[in-house]
Design an enzyme around this catalytic site. Structure first.
Site: not given
Lengths: 382, 382
Positions: A157, A322, A355-356
């Protein structure tokens, strides 16, 4: 808390602090007279100093990437999944460093620190910091630790963006660059979510234009909203569906504005617990660093040109679900590297977690990272 | 403002109000003693009363679907694109009705209305209303207007959900059902965005637990945040990219927390202007109606069973870039109808504009709607 610490953990760790007493000119034009960085290290630097790995953290994270601070800790560091003896970022082979970004709230100089010019906390007067500034400060930390060239700079990220900026700004100081779940710049939608989060914080009456420390106040509601919103963008629709669906907290509709659905309860919990561990001014700064990140901007908006002089080899990873930084965005980096004939490996990992996913123990992901880390290993002296 | 009103507009229109003086038992279990609905009509009801079309509005919309209230109006009604002489919902052929939902803030009974039991505005004591309640009140309006059976009930987004509920709850009172950019129920992610919007409003210190009217206050910041967030979910990432990209408002970075990017400026404007035209308590109610909408819930979570007894023919439309209610969600309705052998037409429209597409003049969309409306036309007497 762990009754015993697992064998594949780096175990009990302690943060250290490096002080830098020369003024630092920031990208925004302002200067801070001195600063400190808090950091942790795991593993041992070898004699030739070529086995060091820099881990760059994401928006709301910090330098505590692995291990435990005490036997009472409920949770280990944020990337325990990937860092430790025998893990992909193997502390038996590598010397791993992770520092809290400048502007942070976990021990590095940031808005909560005392401004030497006023004797009061910087608060909103802390200058806007950018990813480029973090690269410079992390390079100073590398000097401090006696590391000329990182075996790899790695991040997910916002941390992945830092790794990319490292490769561009200081091409001689890293051999590999690992960019996970990142993008070459934020989209208008990404910026929009950040702006709403900032507005939530700044419009909280307890924000006091950022001087809330002086009023013994905390903009709790605003920071909570910001975190709730962030959290929704970290999860995929599918992940939320399988985690919560439309499950009711009490098994029936109550027809009022209390929590009805599990997802509401979860979000409120996430928001509230974040307020206890994070500073609102730092959150504002981190979102701005994200918005401003755009390494191609200095090269006529041509990412390939920005990457023309990188020397690192790259590993780029993305996750299918994501939607914050989608695989298409990661692939823009891959394509730009290919355009200028750089060495790049790419893994698009099938994962439902959104995204995690970059923080989670997804076997295909850990395998791909592990394989690449063994490739790095080959050019480390023993 | 229009200097002259275009020929294909319904022109100057005036809202009317229908009063219902019998008590209404709501889905939540509470009763309101009486209520009124504000509505507009366009075109003329034919002698047999079989050319009437009900338009259901979305979350933040109202009964003013077409035409102008005065020559000074800057903008026409919200669905001017589709409603008017010669337009897909052709007022030369159809008698078009659109009412403001119960709980609204534009003239129908809602939180701003006086509670006859207290003599003060209902405020937060206005009962939770559901889509099923709206169907009942709209049926009362149909009675009032002398309409036994609608030629069609039509809506987009939350309005599409109302149309679907109409077909399920009152199968004998509509011949066609047009459901645009909707879903059979909200996902956890949809609910999460609604919950953040509600938290933003309810945590605004000017909300006063919903009694802000009594304090001469408005929870401006909260409602503004809610609208900004909603707006991001109405646009696609692509739409935002092509509309704003990463354009800077002043052509250069300022390194502060003022507006940097055009998208920030746009969102702040959208948020601010919404506050001047919408009531926060109504916004809360409308988001709850969305969350609760789940017609399959009464049928063992089996949407096909819920649709088994519908008599209407269906037209379902979705937009490729709509990530709020994606084509996959619309297709769940189509599939459920097919499972029980109902007559359904489906159009997935290629469009970059996201959820907002249902309000926009997209040729493929207008053509598909126009074609279906001509099919409806065939069973209208002349």
């Amino acid at each position: 808390m762990p009754e015993t610490i697992p064998n594949n953990s780096v175990g009990l760790v302690k943060a250290e602090t490096a002080h830098f007493d020369e003024p630092l000119q920031l990208n925004c034009g302002k200067t801070i007279p001195r600063y400190k960085l808090i950091y942790e290290t795991y593993g041992t630097l070898n004699k030739t100093g070529d086995n060091a790995i820099l881990i760059c953290h994401a928006l709301s994270s910090d330098h505590h990437a692995a291990g435990y601070h005490s036997m009472q800790d409920r949770k280990p560091g944020w990337w325990e999944t990937c860092i430790g003896p025998g893990k992909p970022i193997d502390t038996n082979r590598f010397f791993v460093v992770c520092s809290n970004n400048l502007g942070g709230c976990k021990g590095s100089t940031g808005p909560m620190s005392i401004n030497p010019e006023t004797g009061n906390p910087y608060g909103p007067d802390f200058p806007i910091v950018t990813v480029k500034d973090w690269v410079i400060t992390q390079a100073k930390l590398a000097d401090h630790l006696g590391i000329d060239c990182w075996a790899a700079v790695i991040g997910g990220s916002l941390g992945g963006m830092q790794a990319l900026q490292w490769a561009i700004d200081l091409p001689d100081r890293l051999r590999h660059c690992v960019v996970i779940a990142a993008a070459p710049k934020l989209s208008a939608q990404n910026i929009a979510f950040n702006e709403i989060a900032r507005q939530a914080i700044m419009s909280d009456p307890n924000f006091y234009h950022g001087h809330y420390y002086n009023f013994n106040a905390v903009p709790r509601q605003g920071l909570m909203l910001a975190r709730m919103l962030g959290h929704v963008t970290y999860l995929s629709d599918d992940a939320m569906r399988s985690k919560f669906g439309r499950d009711l907290r009490e098994g029936k509709l109550n027809f009022n504005f209390d929590v009805e659905f599990q997802v509401e309860s979860y979000l409120r919990y996430q928001g509230r617990s974040f307020v206890d561990r994070f500073d609102a001014n730092t959150y504002l700064l981190m979102t701005k660093a994200l918005d401003y990140f755009d390494p191609a901007a200095d090269f006529g908006d041509d990412l390939s040109r920005a990457l023309e002089h990188v020397k690192a080899k790259f590993f780029i990873a993305s996750f299918t679900s994501d939607w914050r930084f989608s695989p298409e965005r990661s692939y823009e980096i891959v394509q730009a590297l290919l355009n200028v004939k750089k060495d790049v490996s790419y893994a698009k990992i099938k994962a439902d977690q959104g995204h995690d996913a970059f923080l989670l123990p997804i076997p295909d992901y850990l395998d791909a990272l592990n394989a690449y880390m063994h490739r790095i290993d080959k050019d480390v002296s023993s």
